[in-house]
Structure formats: C-alpha cells, structure tokens
Design a protein around this motif. Structure first.
Motif, PDB file in Angstrom:
ATOM      1  N   ASN A  19       3.278  -6.203 -21.258  1.00  0.00           N
ATOM      2  CA  ASN A  19       4.691  -5.877 -21.016  1.00  0.00           C
ATOM      3  C   ASN A  19       4.857  -4.454 -20.489  1.00  0.00           C
ATOM      4  N   ASN A  20       4.066  -4.131 -19.452  1.00  0.00           N
ATOM      5  CA  ASN A  20       4.142  -2.817 -18.786  1.00  0.00           C
ATOM      6  C   ASN A  20       3.790  -1.668 -19.733  1.00  0.00           C
ATOM      7  N   SER A  21       2.757  -1.824 -20.523  1.00  0.00           N
ATOM      8  CA  SER A  21       2.385  -0.777 -21.476  1.00  0.00           C
ATOM      9  C   SER A  21       1.987   0.503 -20.744  1.00  0.00           C
ATOM     10  N   PRO A  22       2.101   1.669 -21.401  1.00  0.00           N
ATOM     11  CA  PRO A  22       1.724   2.939 -20.752  1.00  0.00           C
ATOM     12  C   PRO A  22       0.304   2.934 -20.207  1.00  0.00           C
ATOM     13  N   ASP A  23      -0.642   2.378 -20.960  1.00  0.00           N
ATOM     14  CA  ASP A  23      -2.038   2.357 -20.502  1.00  0.00           C
ATOM     15  C   ASP A  23      -2.193   1.508 -19.251  1.00  0.00           C
ATOM     16  N   SER A  24      -1.498   0.366 -19.205  1.00  0.00           N
ATOM     17  CA  SER A  24      -1.622  -0.501 -18.034  1.00  0.00           C
ATOM     18  C   SER A  24      -0.993   0.138 -16.801  1.00  0.00           C
ATOM     19  N   VAL A  25       0.101   0.857 -16.993  1.00  0.00           N
ATOM     20  CA  VAL A  25       0.747   1.540 -15.858  1.00  0.00           C
ATOM     21  C   VAL A  25      -0.137   2.681 -15.365  1.00  0.00           C
ATOM     22  N   ARG A  26      -0.716   3.445 -16.289  1.00  0.00           N
ATOM     23  CA  ARG A  26      -1.623   4.528 -15.877  1.00  0.00           C
ATOM     24  C   ARG A  26      -2.829   3.981 -15.117  1.00  0.00           C
ATOM     25  N   SER A  27      -3.340   2.816 -15.545  1.00  0.00           N
ATOM     26  CA  SER A  27      -4.480   2.204 -14.852  1.00  0.00           C
ATOM     27  C   SER A  27      -4.107   1.804 -13.425  1.00  0.00           C
ATOM     28  N   LEU A  28      -2.902   1.260 -13.260  1.00  0.00           N
ATOM     29  CA  LEU A  28      -2.451   0.900 -11.914  1.00  0.00           C
ATOM     30  C   LEU A  28      -2.279   2.141 -11.038  1.00  0.00           C
ATOM     31  N   TYR A  29      -1.762   3.215 -11.625  1.00  0.00           N
ATOM     32  CA  TYR A  29      -1.614   4.452 -10.863  1.00  0.00           C
ATOM     33  C   TYR A  29      -2.970   4.999 -10.427  1.00  0.00           C
ATOM     34  N   ALA A  30      -3.951   4.943 -11.320  1.00  0.00           N
ATOM     35  CA  ALA A  30      -5.291   5.421 -10.971  1.00  0.00           C
ATOM     36  C   ALA A  30      -5.873   4.587  -9.829  1.00  0.00           C
ATOM     37  N   PHE A  31      -5.666   3.264  -9.880  1.00  0.00           N
ATOM     38  CA  PHE A  31      -6.138   2.373  -8.820  1.00  0.00           C
ATOM     39  C   PHE A  31      -5.405   2.666  -7.516  1.00  0.00           C
ATOM     40  N   LYS A  32      -4.090   2.881  -7.602  1.00  0.00           N
ATOM     41  CA  LYS A  32      -3.293   3.216  -6.412  1.00  0.00           C
ATOM     42  C   LYS A  32      -3.826   4.475  -5.734  1.00  0.00           C
ATOM     43  N   GLU A  33      -4.060   5.506  -6.535  1.00  0.00           N
ATOM     44  CA  GLU A  33      -4.532   6.781  -5.984  1.00  0.00           C
ATOM     45  C   GLU A  33      -5.923   6.649  -5.371  1.00  0.00           C
ATOM     46  N   GLU A  34      -6.740   5.774  -5.959  1.00  0.00           N
ATOM     47  CA  GLU A  34      -8.068   5.509  -5.400  1.00  0.00           C
ATOM     48  C   GLU A  34      -7.955   4.809  -4.052  1.00  0.00           C
ATOM     49  N   LEU A  35      -7.121   3.787  -3.991  1.00  0.00           N
ATOM     50  CA  LEU A  35      -6.959   3.015  -2.760  1.00  0.00           C
ATOM     51  C   LEU A  35      -6.366   3.846  -1.631  1.00  0.00           C
TER      52      LEU A  35
END
Length: 287
Positions: A19-35
């Motif tokens: 449900n959009n947890s802080p850890d899951s959002v941070r993981s998506l941001y890290a992936f976004k910045e990598e891509l």
C-alpha cells in the motif's frame, strides 16, 4: 523479458502489496534515478512505466514522446492518456520520496545552523512553507532587524504586517506588540486544560495556511505538532493512511473522501502528530 522490466514488475508488486509503503517508494525512486542514467532503449521504456507509477505524468509523457513508436496503436493510446494528465497535472501530484531518519536528522541540524528556533507544535516550519528564505534579507516589522527567514502564513491582527522573523514569533514579541495570534483560539480540539499550552500555540507557534479557517488537532491532553499538507498518496507513502482513518471525528463518507484526496486539490488534508503517543491525525477542508 529484459532485466529492467523484471525489476520493475517486482518493485511494483512490492509497492502495491504494501500500500505504497515508504520503503517501496524509496526503492522505486532509487530505480528511477538509476534508469535516468541509462542510454539503452529498454531502460528508457521501463523508465516511462516508473514515471507513470510514481505520477511523474509530464516526465512519462515527454519521454514516451521521444522513444515511443507512433505506428503502434497501444503507444498512441497511452500517449493520449498521458498527455491529458501532463497538461492538467504536470508532475505536481507525484508521490513524494520519503525521507530517511538520517536525512531528517541532517535537516534538523541545518535548521539549527540557520538559527531557527524550536517550535514544539510546528517542528519543521521551513519544510511546511510557514517560513521562506531571502538571500538579500527583509526587515522584520516587529524588531526592526534584518532577517533572512521570514513568516508567510496567517497572522491575525488589526495591523497589516509584512514580515516577521522566527525569533519574534518564538518569543511572543510579535503577538504582544500587535495584539495578534497565529491560530484562532476557537478553532481547536477540546481536551487541553493547560492555559500555558494554549498561549504557546496561538501566540508563539507559526500557523499553517488552510483553504478555510485553520483548525488545530489535539491528543493526549496536548496540542499536536503540525507536519504538513498531504493527500492520500502522501499518507500512503508515510504509511499512516489507515492510522488517520481510525479517528472518531470522521464518518464513512468523510473517510472515503480522505482516501481519494489529492494534495493541493479541492479537498486538502493537513497532517498532525500527537507529541505524546505519536498518533497521526488529520484535519481537512475544501477550497
């Protein structure tokens, strides 16, 4: 299926399941910045999906315009959908990146270096926009001194005040000089019997800016700390959506409105936290 797409699918599963947890959002941001540093076509295609999931609608649309195959009907349909969002929303409603405890501590240390006083009921007034910064500096109407941090939210007084420095608010000097207040003493939760706490809240605490009359929540016999402006996405990212819904103040219809709220939208939510038990509470109003 390429490696980028596999990772995206796993991260999206985690994002939805928690449900959009802080850890899951941070993981998506890290992936976004990598891509964003990748030049491969496959990486860029997945980056569109990551932008879209995090509600960076303008970024998703702009990137798909660059790399999308316009002879493909699915791509054209998605471009049309994203264009509507990009033109109406831009990136304004993107899910914010949750701050880590280390980042929060670093921000507090920076604020101390700026000489910003500690406000018990409004702990991060720069972050919430209660104060703004000026490189050139402005003159505080109360003390007459130049300040590089000045107040921007409501101050209720007969006189029209342009600038107040943090020190004049924290000391109560501004409220005394102009017989003013930063919060209406009738727009508060009941249950706080200590007059000193009321005095601190309305005379020595920077307020916030609501669509209608600002209202301050209380819990455990004390006023709560104002944390900022939120919608459902921010509440999910912070992991507190269900917590704020567990509040007898809201009926089922109002709870559903909170679940659908958008930060900066027609229904605005304001987040508070109890200083004693840590419970999060909301106030909300309409434009």
């Amino acid at each position: 299926m390429n490696e980028y797409l596999k990772r995206y699918i796993e991260l999206k599963k985690q994002f939805v399941a928690t449900n959009n947890s802080p850890d899951s959002v941070r993981s998506l941001y890290a992936f976004k910045e990598e891509l964003e540093y990748m030049e491969e076509e496959q990486a860029k295609e997945v980056l569109v999906d990551v932008y879209d999931l995090l509600d960076f609608k303008k970024d998703a649309y702009d990137l798909l315009c660059q790399i999308g195959n316009r002879s493909d009907k699915k791509t054209l349909k998605r471009l049309g959908t994203l264009k509507d969002y990009a033109e109406n929303w831009g990136n304004h409603y993107a899910i914010p990146k949750p701050k880590t405890p280390k980042e929060k501590q670093s921000e507090k240390e920076q604020r101390l270096q700026l000489g910003l006083p500690t406000f018990r009921y409004h702990p991060d007034p720069l972050d919430t926009g209660a104060f703004d910064e000026s490189k050139e500096g402005v003159v505080c109407d109360c003390c007459g001194k130049t300040t590089h941090i000045f107040y921007t939210n409501p101050f209720f007084s007969i006189e029209d005040i342009a600038y107040l420095c943090p020190e004049c608010i924290a000391s109560g000097a501004a409220a005394r000089k102009y017989n003013g207040s930063f919060q209406d003493d009738l727009s508060l939760d009941d249950g706080v019997d200590n007059p000193e706490k009321l005095d601190e809240l309305i005379h020595r605490t920077p307020g916030y800016s609501g669509w209608q009359q600002e209202y301050w929540r209380a819990h455990c016999g004390d006023y709560c700390a104002f944390l900022g402006y939120v919608g459902a996405r921010e509440l999910r990212a912070l992991g507190v959506l269900e917590e704020v819904l567990d509040d007898s103040m809201w009926d089922e219809e109002e709870k559903e409105m909170i679940r659908e709220s958008v930060n900066g939208g027609h229904l605005q939510c304001y987040l508070f936290q109890c200083l004693h038990c840590g419970k999060h509470l909301l106030w909300m109003d309409f434009d």
